[in-house]
Design an enzyme around this catalytic site. Structure first.
Site, PDB file in Angstrom:
ATOM      1  N   LYS A 171       4.851 -29.547 -34.526  1.00  0.00           N
ATOM      2  CA  LYS A 171       5.479 -28.413 -35.180  1.00  0.00           C
ATOM      3  C   LYS A 171       6.952 -28.735 -35.323  1.00  0.00           C
ATOM      4  O   LYS A 171       7.694 -28.786 -34.336  1.00  0.00           O
ATOM      5  CB  LYS A 171       5.275 -27.154 -34.336  1.00  0.00           C
ATOM      6  N   HIS A 301      -5.925 -23.295 -39.997  1.00  0.00           N
ATOM      7  CA  HIS A 301      -4.633 -22.888 -39.442  1.00  0.00           C
ATOM      8  C   HIS A 301      -4.829 -22.065 -38.166  1.00  0.00           C
ATOM      9  O   HIS A 301      -5.866 -21.459 -37.962  1.00  0.00           O
ATOM     10  CB  HIS A 301      -3.949 -22.039 -40.522  1.00  0.00           C
TER      11      HIS A 301
HETATM   12 MG    MG Z   1       1.637 -24.595 -40.906  1.00  0.00          MG
END
Ligand code: MG
Length: 398
Positions: A171, A301
């Site tokens: 991330k 997701h």
């Molecule tokens: Mg994403």
């Protein structure tokens, strides 16, 4: 069997340590636990994003769903707004998703079948999950605090040894792209056999994204995919033209009305499904059929789901032959769950629940405990970082 009532209980469950992302910090997750009652005494459960707006949306949906059979998900979706997108009467997709989840849980319990069976049948009995790697602020007990390549490699080693992950997902969009590039370089060097994704959540400009791509090329770094390097269909399309790496999204193409322009503009290669964003199991199945027709890949997701939603993700993944990428999950970053038997990673996989409906039971003690936390602290706001309110990550970097 007819639906006779619907009820929502909000909960907030903290993260082990605050997770950083391009637009703020995730200190926990606020979720709505949904129960639908039926005239046969069966209760269906669902989960979706929490907070006042969702609670009101579900309350507003109530008159349209009472009296429906829990198998009538087509009527449910029709009534709640799939065909009147943009009108104020439409119930938001994430609210519809939670209601449909509870409907199919009740239907599965009545028929003694798991939800994946109602979705067409399972093509897999376990689902691979990626190691979701966050730069974290330090949490209680000194957990977290990663901000360098060395610290992220160490965190990855810890997660792999604990849970057996094969696929890695960084991330990003948190530190300057140059710093994150070094993290990516070190991760690939240390784990050469692990497919690696990088998701800066649209933190970069088109120019920065092109610079990153050139640098990846120059250093021979092959990502499994780059996720939302920049914002909107136009930006993604411009950058994608110069990319040999597949582009995935859970930001610029997340709704039915974005499919046609996104495909025409060739903005992405992979659409990340989401039980909540897309408005439930049935809407994800429709979206995946379009992906099949246009040769788009399908992933999944994650956004801080608790156990009920995680079960829903696993049922959808099990019944989706198009899903070829390991799914994302925040599960290992949360301090607790609200189901009686929390999921366990086995060699980086979750087993698909096989019991009737979702196949999970609510732990009411924990619901009460985390409902109390919700009432004390309110909804988690992940769209802000008080430690750096003016962070602008999109500047050119190299
Ligand atoms: Mg994403």
């Amino acid at each position: 069997m007819k639906i006779t009532d619907i009820k929502v209980t909000p909960v907030t469950v903290p993260m082990e340590a605050p997770l950083r992302w391009s637009m703020g910090v995730e200190t926990g997750t606020t979720r709505a636990i949904i129960e639908v009652s039926t005239d046969e005494g069966i209760t269906g459960i669902g989960e979706t994003y929490g907070g006042n707006a969702i609670e009101h949306a579900i309350e507003a949906a109530k008159p349209y769903i009472l009296g429906l059979d829990p198998l009538e998900t087509g009527i449910l979706n029709h009534r709640l707004g799939v065909f009147c997108i943009g009108y104020e009467t439409a119930v938001p997709a994430v609210a519809r998703a939670g209601i449909e989840m509870a409907f199919l849980d009740a239907a599965g319990k009545a028929l003694n079948r798991p939800i994946h069976s109602l979705l067409g049948g399972a093509v897999r009995d376990r689902v691979e999950t990626a190691a979701y790697l966050f730069f974290r602020y330090e949490g209680e007990g000194g957990i977290g605090g990663e901000s360098t390549a060395e610290e992220m490699v160490e965190r990855t080693e810890e997660l792999i040894s604990r849970y057996g992950f094969r696929v890695l997902k960084l991330k990003g969009g948190v530190l300057p792209p140059k710093v994150e590039f070094e993290v990516v370089r070190q991760l690939q060097k240390r784990f050469p056999d692990s497919p690696l994704r990088w998701d800066p959540n649209a933190a970069w400009s088109v120019e920065t994204s092109l610079q990153v791509l050139r640098r990846l090329d120059a250093e021979n770094i092959e990502l499994e995919y780059l996720e939302d390097p920049t914002w909107n269909l136009e930006g993604m399309s411009l950058v994608r033209k110069a990319s040999t790496i597949p582009f995935a999204t859970n930001m610029c193409l997340v709704a039915w009305e974005q499919l046609a322009p996104g495909i025409q503009m060739r903005s992405v290669d992979i659409i990340l499904s989401d039980v909540h964003f897309w408005g439930g199991f049935r809407q994800n199945q429709r979206m995946m059929a379009v992906c099949d027709a246009f040769h788009l890949g399908v992933g999944m997701h994650s956004d801080r789901e608790l156990g009920i939603s995680t079960a829903a993700m696993l049922h959808l993944a099990a019944a989706s032959p198009s899903l070829v990428y390991a799914i994302d999950s925040h599960y290992h970053d949360q301090v607790a769950d609200i189901i009686t038997q929390p999921f366990q990673y086995k060699d980086g996989f979750f087993d698909v629940p096989q019991g009737p409906g979702l196949g999970v039971e609510i732990n009411w003690d924990n619901v009460e405990k985390y409902n109390r936390l919700y009432r004390e602290q309110g909804q988690v706001n992940e769209f802000y970082d008080t430690r750096r309110p003016n962070w602008v990550p999109a500047l050119p970097i190299f």
